[in-house]
Design a protein around this motif. Structure first.
Motif, PDB file in Angstrom:
ATOM      1  N   ARG A 166       8.745   8.358  78.572  1.00 31.51           N
ATOM      2  CA  ARG A 166       8.449   8.675  77.174  1.00 31.51           C
ATOM      3  C   ARG A 166       9.723   8.914  76.386  1.00 31.51           C
ATOM      4  N   ASN A 167      10.721   9.533  77.033  1.00 29.49           N
ATOM      5  CA  ASN A 167      12.019   9.726  76.366  1.00 29.49           C
ATOM      6  C   ASN A 167      12.614   8.374  75.977  1.00 29.49           C
ATOM      7  N   LYS A 190       7.050  10.303  84.020  1.00 31.89           N
ATOM      8  CA  LYS A 190       6.360  10.148  82.722  1.00 31.89           C
ATOM      9  C   LYS A 190       7.245  10.645  81.602  1.00 31.89           C
ATOM     10  N   HIS A 191       7.867  11.817  81.818  1.00 33.75           N
ATOM     11  CA  HIS A 191       8.731  12.417  80.803  1.00 33.75           C
ATOM     12  C   HIS A 191       9.903  11.495  80.493  1.00 33.75           C
ATOM     13  N   THR A 250      15.512  20.381  75.589  1.00 34.07           N
ATOM     14  CA  THR A 250      14.703  20.228  76.805  1.00 34.07           C
ATOM     15  C   THR A 250      15.356  20.963  77.967  1.00 34.07           C
ATOM     16  N   GLU A 252      10.769   6.826  73.081  1.00 37.61           N
ATOM     17  CA  GLU A 252      10.917   7.537  71.788  1.00 37.61           C
ATOM     18  C   GLU A 252      12.152   7.066  71.019  1.00 37.61           C
ATOM     19  N   THR A 267      14.698  24.590  77.688  1.00 36.89           N
ATOM     20  CA  THR A 267      13.328  24.918  78.101  1.00 36.89           C
ATOM     21  C   THR A 267      13.213  24.928  79.609  1.00 36.89           C
ATOM     22  N   LEU A 268      13.729  23.875  80.232  1.00 34.39           N
ATOM     23  CA  LEU A 268      13.604  23.773  81.689  1.00 34.39           C
ATOM     24  C   LEU A 268      14.344  24.919  82.385  1.00 34.39           C
ATOM     25  N   ILE A 285       5.123  13.723  86.812  1.00 35.61           N
ATOM     26  CA  ILE A 285       5.390  14.225  85.459  1.00 35.61           C
ATOM     27  C   ILE A 285       6.824  13.896  85.051  1.00 35.61           C
TER      28      ILE A 285
END
Lengths: 220, 614
Positions: B10-11, B6-7, B87, B14, B90-91, B3
């Protein structure tokens, strides 16, 4: 059990000291669904963040299941937030480019465990919050209500004793708000998870078992 | 795929522009490093001694370009960290500790490094091929060393997290609550200490050049260049800030100018431009010196036709010299002894040692001695003034050349062949090297081109006009500096991306402010005007400061050339170049602001105000 003893919290804003919490003493028993209410600036969210070890009191003690939060270092408070507490925020705070499944298992990954080992648990939570149809969708593509459900499922992945919810329905319409409150109530009743929510909404207080009202930093 | 990966992936996808900027900057530096390490091996396949210093040139270019890349990547990562705050919040709220969050961000930087490494290696190989062919006239073979590829890859892999390290560590200072609520405030850096350190480093770097005792030491020159550049990079941020603050005070009635004072993005752009302008200005000054020096050097030849072998073999007999003299169009011809890199005992080699009589020297070279010499005694030598200064010798001293001692009888005034020239009498040369055949034949003619052709027809295939030689050297220099300029342009392109990126950041960060102003009556046209004025001021500030930096750094150029045994007395300054630097900086900013202008024209006031409140 959650105990807050003689809690004071002072902020310095623009050179002036502001007492946000003044001698708070509360006890929350296991399995309760407590709503903390009060006007803006009454200290509700501040109290919630103290219970979640996101912030520390200026003085006083917070004891959760016998553990003094003030004695914990960063590593220990992080572990506390991973395993013993689940957070639900007003603005969901999902990782937008991760899918529903990936967001839910994130606390597991942060715990250094393999997400695959929690596949069954993740499926169970996705079913609980009713998001089977969108499990592969990324967070950015979900509606507000769906994002909040993901946040709730994420909060539950590590089987926490406590869920702390900061205005969980603050950003939702009445229909979705009711859905979320019913879900929280279900989690509280069926799983025995202690829930502490901060809320402005009188309707959401009705879903809880008790209300704690704050005014000017004191319990009234 | 995990994950986390993947994160991160994707960052990266983006923010395409930002990611491209980081990858491009790292890849350019990596490619240059690969070329610097490999070029000597490639040119060795041609066995041409003209290119001994190419490795040094490219290493210097690599150092200079890396400074720009580091700044671009560092400021890009600062922006990336700002984007990741939510982020991080959140983490942290779901139980990630500081170390884990920091490691996640550093891992993202390593992924950037990995992607850049691939591009760097590929671009490096292509660049090496092009350069090798250009510098050797198409004869060099491509030599790729796996070791150098590995070094290039490691460089990219390491540089990226190094650039990200400080921004990542800075993000760890915020409390969890600040991150979640995004109430963190970037603490103002103490600018004055940074400025003082920067000024001190720049002064030390420039002073190192001026200190005579160290002037000729290679390590001192590299240190001075590195320290000067580092000092300039440190200085320029605070200088931009203070300059903008001063502008804000002077034009305090002007809303736009006043507002620029605390605008970090515009300050970053100005710094970027300043570094780019300084570097480009410095390289072009060096280019101008080289062109000028080459012309002057060839003006010292007083003959038209040069015949020698590529490796300066002593093969021409007196009979052959006479044969040359008899060719149609040749008015005079003489044989001259020549030895390159003559060992001079404890001194640096005499790179160009001639064996000729004074009369030959006067006839075929426009060289003069400081005191008139009518005859050269045996066991005496004439040496260039630059050589004597460098080796702290004087007329009357003794120097060992080969296995014999010679008294320094005269000082050659002119800067000929990099100022490293010695002249022995023919007899001394013959005795020293045991030769009786000449190394080169110098000839004068009425029509050099025709004479050259005639000589070639007679079998003297290596006959070349001095004009041909000058053209060839100029062409090589031009190729080298064209390549250097292309590389600088590439790096500047990365910088332009950085300018564009930061202008977009500047616009995005003040979207609410613009929406507010529009809501209280500012017209679209007025709003657009502020964007253009900000871009213009930023461009002019960056260009001006860059020019100041470039002028300071040109003080280091004479020392850099000295490393190549190329004494330089002064650095020519071109008013046209100075004006162009400032105009280009302003133009780059104005052009890059077009996207902001388009975004501004489409700004939805209500939507923006609502979003920002949420």
């Amino acid at each position: 059990m959650i105990k807050a003893q003689s809690i004071f919290k002072t902020f310095t804003i623009g050179g002036e000291s502001v007492n946000v919490l003044n001698d708070i003493n509360i006890e929350i028993n296991d399995g309760e669904f407590v709503s903390v209410t009060g006007a803006s600036g009454s200290g509700k969210s501040t109290l919630l963040y103290l219970l979640g070890a996101l912030d520390a009191p200026t003085s006083g003690e917070i004891i959760v299941d016998g553990t003094h939060l003030s004695k914990m270092n960063d590593k220990q408070t992080s572990e506390y937030r991973r395993k013993r507490v689940g957070f639900v925020f007003q603005f969901y705070n999902l990782i937008q480019n991760l899918t529903v499944e990936e967001n839910i298992v994130l606390p597991v990954v942060l715990d250094g465990k393999k997400a695959k080992g929690y596949a069954a648990k993740s499926d169970e939570l996705i079913a609980l919050v009713g998001l089977e149809n969108v499990r592969k969708q990324k967070g950015a593509l979900l509606s507000g209500g769906q994002q909040q459900r993901v946040a709730i499922a994420r909060a539950l992945i590590n089987d926490p004793h406590i869920i702390l919810a900061d205005e969980p329905i603050g950003n939702l319409d009445s229909v979705k708000s009711a859905e979320i409150m019913k879900l929280l109530q279900k989690i509280n009743r069926e799983k025995g998870v202690t829930i502490v929510q901060v809320t402005h909404s009188r309707e959401s207080v009705g879903y809880g078992t008790r209300e704690i009202r704050l005014q000017d930093g004191k319990v009234v | 795929m995990s994950i986390v990966i993947k994160h991160i992936w994707r960052n990266i996808k983006e923010k395409k522009l930002m990611s491209a900027l980081i990858i491009l900057s790292l890849a350019i530096s990596g490619a240059l490093l690969f070329v610097a390490l490999s070029i000597a091996d490639v040119l060795d396949t041609v066995a041409d001694s003209e290119f001994q210093s190419v490795t040094t040139v490219f290493l210097l270019i690599f150092v200079v370009t890396s400074f720009m890349s580091v700044f671009v990547v560092f400021s890009s990562f600062k922006y990336v960290m700002a984007l990741r705050v939510k982020t991080l919040g959140t983490l942290r709220s779901i139980g990630a500790d500081k170390k884990r969050c920091g490691n996640l961000l550093l891992l993202e930087s390593v992924v950037y490094g990995l992607i850049s490494a691939v591009f760097a290696a590929a671009a490096g190989i292509v660049l090496l091929l092009i350069l090798g062919k250009a510098l050797s006239g198409g004869t060099a073979a491509l030599v790729i060393s796996p070791t150098y590829i590995l070094i290039t890859v490691l460089f990219c892999l390491l540089l990226s997290p190094i650039c990200a390290y400080l921004p990542v560590r800075a993000s760890e200072k915020y409390s969890v609550k600040e991150l979640i609520l995004q109430t963190h405030r970037i603490k103002e850096k103490k600018r004055l200490p940074v400025l003082l350190v920067g000024l001190a480093l720049t002064a030390i770097g420039v002073l190192l050049v001026l200190i005579n005792a160290l002037k000729y030491e290679e390590w001192a020159v590299y240190c001075s260049l590195f320290v000067s550049l580092a000092g300039f990079v440190l200085c320029v941020g605070p200088l931009v800030h203070y300059f903008m603050a001063l502008l804000g005070k002077v034009f305090s009635n002007n809303f736009t100018v006043r507002n620029m004072r605390e605008n970090r993005s515009h300050n970053t752009i100005a710094v970027l431009l300043a570094i780019a302008v300084a570097v480009v200005f410095m390289v072009n000054s060096a280019n101008a010196i080289l062109i000028g020096a080459t012309d002057k050097s060839f003006a010292l030849y007083n003959y038209d036709i040069h015949i020698s072998t590529k490796t300066n073999d002593a093969i021409y007999s007196a009979a052959e010299v006479a044969q040359v003299g008899g060719v149609s169009g040749i008015t005079a011809a003489d044989g001259i002894y020549y030895q390159s890199e003559a060992d001079a005992g404890g001194h640096i080699p005499v790179m160009n040692l001639y064996g000729m009589s004074l009369s030959k020297m006067n006839a075929y070279f426009n060289l003069t001695t400081e005191e008139e010499i009518t005859a050269q005694d045996a066991k005496t030598i004439l040496l260039s003034r630059d050589y004597l200064e460098r080796e702290k010798l004087a007329k009357g001293d003794t120097i060992t050349v080969g296995n014999a001692e010679f008294e320094i009888a005269g000082i050659i005034k002119e800067m000929f062949n990099s100022g490293n020239v010695g002249v022995l009498s023919e007899g001394d040369f013959e005795e020293l090297y045991g030769v009786s055949r000449y190394t080169l034949i110098a000839a004068k003619s009425d029509i050099p081109d025709a004479a050259r052709n005639a000589l070639r027809a007679e079998g003297f295939q290596t006959a070349a006009t001095v004009a041909d030689m000058l053209a060839r050297i100029k062409s090589i220099n031009a190729d080298l500096f064209t390549t250097v300029n292309y590389i600088i342009v590439l790096s500047t392109t990365a910088g332009v991306f950085g300018v564009l990126n930061n202008l977009l950041i500047a616009f995005a960060s003040r979207k609410r402010e613009r929406a507010l102003l529009r809501s209280i009556g500012m017209s679209k046209r007025q709003s657009a005007k502020t964007i253009l004025v900000e871009a213009l001021i930023t461009g002019l500030t960056g260009g001006s400061l860059g020019l100041v930096g470039g002028l300071l750094l040109t003080a280091v150029i004479p020392a850099v050339f000295l490393v190549f045994e190329f004494p330089v007395k002064s650095v020519p300054l071109s008013p046209a170049a100075i004006t162009l630097c400032i105009i280009c900086s302003a133009a780059i900013c104005l052009l890059a602001s077009l996207i902001s202008l388009i975004s501004n024209s489409k700004l939805n006031v209500i939507q923006t105000l609502r979003e920002e409140i949420l």
